[in-house]
Design a protein around this motif. Structure first.
Motif, PDB file in Angstrom:
ATOM      1  N   UNK A   4      17.452 -35.765  -9.562  1.00 38.66           N
ATOM      2  CA  UNK A   4      17.218 -36.236 -10.588  1.00 38.66           C
ATOM      3  C   UNK A   4      16.252 -35.907 -11.937  1.00 38.66           C
ATOM      4  N   UNK A   5      16.829 -36.671 -13.023  1.00 43.19           N
ATOM      5  CA  UNK A   5      15.556 -36.851 -14.060  1.00 43.19           C
ATOM      6  C   UNK A   5      14.129 -37.123 -13.825  1.00 43.19           C
ATOM      7  N   UNK A   6      14.286 -38.350 -13.104  1.00 41.60           N
ATOM      8  CA  UNK A   6      12.734 -38.806 -12.726  1.00 41.60           C
ATOM      9  C   UNK A   6      12.960 -39.432 -11.699  1.00 41.60           C
ATOM     10  N   UNK A   7      12.002 -39.768 -10.539  1.00 40.88           N
ATOM     11  CA  UNK A   7      11.542 -40.302  -9.661  1.00 40.88           C
ATOM     12  C   UNK A   7      12.856 -42.078  -9.743  1.00 40.88           C
ATOM     13  N   UNK A   8      12.468 -42.500 -10.497  1.00 44.68           N
ATOM     14  CA  UNK A   8      12.967 -44.495 -10.912  1.00 44.68           C
ATOM     15  C   UNK A   8      14.910 -43.445 -10.680  1.00 44.68           C
ATOM     16  N   UNK A   9      15.577 -42.085 -11.060  1.00 40.91           N
ATOM     17  CA  UNK A   9      16.456 -42.029 -11.373  1.00 40.91           C
ATOM     18  C   UNK A   9      17.105 -41.737  -9.946  1.00 40.91           C
ATOM     19  N   UNK A  10      16.088 -40.927  -8.663  1.00 43.24           N
ATOM     20  CA  UNK A  10      15.960 -41.146  -8.489  1.00 43.24           C
ATOM     21  C   UNK A  10      16.349 -41.717  -6.522  1.00 43.24           C
ATOM     22  N   UNK A  11      15.341 -42.646  -6.894  1.00 45.81           N
ATOM     23  CA  UNK A  11      15.788 -43.713  -6.272  1.00 45.81           C
ATOM     24  C   UNK A  11      16.820 -44.529  -6.252  1.00 45.81           C
ATOM     25  N   UNK A  14      15.009 -37.286  -2.050  1.00 43.13           N
ATOM     26  CA  UNK A  14      15.250 -37.228  -3.384  1.00 43.13           C
ATOM     27  C   UNK A  14      13.872 -37.380  -4.135  1.00 43.13           C
ATOM     28  N   UNK A  15      14.429 -36.187  -5.209  1.00 44.00           N
ATOM     29  CA  UNK A  15      13.109 -35.622  -6.159  1.00 44.00           C
ATOM     30  C   UNK A  15      13.520 -36.078  -7.699  1.00 44.00           C
ATOM     31  N   UNK A  16      12.441 -35.666  -8.953  1.00 41.60           N
ATOM     32  CA  UNK A  16      11.855 -35.733  -9.732  1.00 41.60           C
ATOM     33  C   UNK A  16      12.556 -34.685 -10.574  1.00 41.60           C
ATOM     34  N   UNK A  17      13.028 -33.974 -11.593  1.00 43.72           N
ATOM     35  CA  UNK A  17      13.116 -33.229 -12.283  1.00 43.72           C
ATOM     36  C   UNK A  17      12.038 -32.484 -12.489  1.00 43.72           C
ATOM     37  N   UNK A  18      11.104 -31.066 -11.877  1.00 39.84           N
ATOM     38  CA  UNK A  18       9.915 -30.929 -11.972  1.00 39.84           C
ATOM     39  C   UNK A  18      10.028 -29.708 -10.400  1.00 39.84           C
ATOM     40  N   UNK A  19      10.267 -28.708 -11.245  1.00 37.22           N
ATOM     41  CA  UNK A  19      10.145 -27.232  -9.780  1.00 37.22           C
ATOM     42  C   UNK A  19       9.069 -27.324  -8.998  1.00 37.22           C
ATOM     43  N   UNK A  20       7.625 -27.811  -8.951  1.00 38.30           N
ATOM     44  CA  UNK A  20       6.902 -28.265  -7.921  1.00 38.30           C
ATOM     45  C   UNK A  20       7.518 -29.097  -6.808  1.00 38.30           C
ATOM     46  N   UNK A  21       8.793 -29.846  -7.629  1.00 37.80           N
ATOM     47  CA  UNK A  21       8.974 -30.626  -6.009  1.00 37.80           C
ATOM     48  C   UNK A  21       9.817 -29.719  -5.154  1.00 37.80           C
ATOM     49  N   UNK A  22      10.285 -28.643  -5.614  1.00 33.33           N
ATOM     50  CA  UNK A  22      11.258 -27.669  -5.395  1.00 33.33           C
ATOM     51  C   UNK A  22      10.659 -27.131  -4.228  1.00 33.33           C
ATOM     52  N   UNK A  31      22.094 -31.187  -4.884  1.00 32.34           N
ATOM     53  CA  UNK A  31      22.929 -31.648  -6.190  1.00 32.34           C
ATOM     54  C   UNK A  31      22.115 -31.682  -7.116  1.00 32.34           C
ATOM     55  N   UNK A  32      22.096 -31.778  -8.226  1.00 37.37           N
ATOM     56  CA  UNK A  32      21.521 -31.831  -9.407  1.00 37.37           C
ATOM     57  C   UNK A  32      22.025 -33.509 -10.296  1.00 37.37           C
ATOM     58  N   UNK A  33      21.536 -34.412 -10.117  1.00 38.97           N
ATOM     59  CA  UNK A  33      22.282 -35.696 -10.564  1.00 38.97           C
ATOM     60  C   UNK A  33      22.059 -36.010 -12.019  1.00 38.97           C
ATOM     61  N   UNK A  34      23.136 -35.954 -13.037  1.00 39.82           N
ATOM     62  CA  UNK A  34      22.984 -36.210 -14.896  1.00 39.82           C
ATOM     63  C   UNK A  34      22.186 -34.879 -15.110  1.00 39.82           C
ATOM     64  N   UNK A  35      22.379 -33.764 -14.523  1.00 37.66           N
ATOM     65  CA  UNK A  35      21.710 -32.345 -15.111  1.00 37.66           C
ATOM     66  C   UNK A  35      21.538 -31.875 -16.820  1.00 37.66           C
ATOM     67  N   UNK A  36      22.556 -32.817 -17.495  1.00 40.29           N
ATOM     68  CA  UNK A  36      22.589 -32.796 -18.288  1.00 40.29           C
ATOM     69  C   UNK A  36      21.511 -33.142 -19.437  1.00 40.29           C
TER      70      UNK A  36
END
Length: 504
Positions: free
Chosen positions: A85-92, A136-144, A153-158
């Motif tokens: 997700x975009x941020x950790x809070x949104x992933x939460x 559940x991770x935030x949108x940062x490549x280093x997290x993957x 699953x890419x949540x709210x990718x837009x």
């Protein structure tokens, strides 16, 4: 049973964790079942769903992830599901949905599930051989880094950060290749056609399933049919009711500005910028200027011209201050073709459609000949008188050479594109549009230009025109601003009556 049938049956056996229907069995809507069937086909590597806010995206995301975790839709050993997700809070938020859905599982299954909130958001399942996990991770490549997911699953990718989002998407897709996994991209619309999400929807590569619920552009925000097109769950009891959505649309129209643009982006799922503070005009402001029948060509025309180079469009706007009539034409060189240029600019077949609507012409090879373009403007005027041309003083020498080549003798008003001249022209243009002094027939050329037109402000609040994206074509908007602003200045000048000569 197939993976999709198993997944649909599994989610249907779970209970709603929160909201008015909490404790009741989940009832998937028709569009949700359609997406699951398309996403879980054997040949599908990437599935993309674009739908308005409040249509059960988080529940659907969490349900599919939980289905994969428990081996319902995938039987690989040591399954790894990544929800980004975009941020950790949104992933939460998605994590909470998954945990809530899991609470309705049989007790013997729940005993095999472990929840972790620190240092990472994880749900681990020890059944079926163990080692199955949701991260559940935030949108940062280093997290993957180092991951080899079976499902991503890419949540709210837009609405991810542009650079970090693209990097993470690439990292996840390359990781999926290790185990033949699949990616699900679930989001409301991106703000523009150039965004990676829009590219997935408009140009899906082989192995991609797409499902987009987006109404046609240019409709009123409170049009009920188009609201329901973007919110297919509304009639199925998912999210907001049609009546509530229409009432919200009317409130947004009354408030205007950022409230209206946000409603269009999130609730109507339209590709418009959600950040409107710096937009030249909102979609609805410009739609108010569009009319079915133009006023007559009365008086002299003020012609704003924006000369382009090899990549840019050349554009001309013809404005009659006496009646408010505005016409606009654009030109591209013939090489590359309009179809290829549209694909490169991320607007698909928009340029070809503009040509079919007689709003865009082609001339020259790799550069639009300035003299030939001025001649085309005069042909479009068809003998109508011209008060003056107005153009960017930065291209003054080139413009004067073009006028000589076209054998034109017309006064030219030179304007700068910086904060001094540009800010005045932008404000005059806005004023004329808001006061109803600009009337134009529906023009794809101008709609496209204004969708990419933003303003950049200095410390004093002066706003000049700029592009919203690198490949945006705002030349028609620049020409319209020049023409309307100069027309407004000439209207404001008092008409002096000639004095009779006095003989001494």
């Amino acid at each position: 049973m197939t993976a999709s049938k198993d997944c649909i049956a599994f989610i249907g056996g779970l209970l709603v964790p929160e909201g008015p229907r909490a404790g009741k069995p989940i009832k998937l809507a028709k569009f949700q079942k359609q997406f699951i069937r398309g996403a879980l086909r054997k040949k599908t590597a990437v599935a993309v769903l674009s739908v308005g806010r409040g249509n059960g995206k988080s529940t659907l995301t969490a349900g599919i992830a939980l289905s994969d975790l428990l081996g319902v839709s995938d039987q690989q050993p040591r399954r790894e599901i990544i929800i980004a997700a975009r941020t950790r809070d949104q992933a939460h938020i998605v994590y909470q949905y998954a945990a809530g859905l899991a609470s309705s599982l049989p007790e013997e299954t729940q005993e095999l599930i472990t929840y972790r909130r620190s240092p990472r958001l994880e749900i681990e399942y020890e059944g079926d051989g163990g080692g199955h996990i949701i991260r559940c991770i935030a949108a940062d490549a280093k997290n993957a880094l180092g991951s080899s997911p079976t499902l991503a699953i890419l949540d709210e990718r837009g609405h991810w950060n542009a650079d970090k989002g693209d990097d993470l998407e690439s990292a996840l897709l390359s990781g999926l290749g290790k185990r033949g996994g699949r990616a699900l991209i679930i989001s409301t619309s991106a703000p523009d056609d150039q965004h990676s999400l829009s590219q997935w929807l408009d140009h899906p590569p082989e192995g991609t399933f797409t499902q987009e619920h987006r109404p046609p552009p240019g409709l009123p925000a409170d049009d009920l049919d188009s609201i329901l097109a973007a919110n297919p769950g509304a009639n199925s009891g998912i999210g907001s009711s049609p009546q509530w959505l229409q009432a919200q649309a009317q409130r947004a129209i009354a408030r205007g500005g950022s409230a209206l643009s946000a409603f269009r982006l999130y609730n109507r799922n339209e590709r418009v910028s959600g950040e409107r503070r710096d937009l030249l005009l909102t979609t609805d402001d410009w739609l108010d200027a569009e009319v079915s029948e133009l006023p007559p060509r009365e008086g002299g025309a003020v012609v704003g011209v924006d000369l382009g180079g090899s990549a840019s469009m050349s554009a001309a706007a013809l404005y009659w201050p006496n009646t408010g009539r505005l016409e606009c034409i654009g030109a591209f060189p013939t090489n590359p073709s309009l179809a290829d240029r549209g694909a490169r600019d991320g607007v698909s077949g928009r340029y070809v459609e503009m040509q079919d609507r007689h709003e865009l012409i082609t001339m020259g090879d790799r550069v639009v000949p300035a003299g030939q373009f001025l001649t085309a403007i005069m042909e479009h005027l068809d003998g109508a008188p011209v008060t003056c041309f107005t153009a960017d003083r930065y291209r003054q020498a080139e413009f004067e050479e073009a006028m000589t080549a076209a054998k034109l003798r017309v006064p030219v008003c030179w304007r700068g594109q910086g904060f001094k001249d540009g800010a005045e022209d932008v404000e005059r243009f806005r004023k004329c549009v808001f006061d109803g002094e600009v009337q134009v027939t529906p023009s794809l050329l101008l709609r496209s230009a204004f969708s990419d037109a933003v303003t950049v402000s200095d410390v004093a609040g002066n706003a000049k025109l700029a592009k919203a994206r690198a490949t945006g074509r705002i030349d028609a908007a620049a020409a319209a601003i020049l023409a309307v602003a100069e027309g407004d200045r000439r209207k404001a000048r008092p008409m002096h009556k000639a004095r009779q000569p006095v003989w001494a």
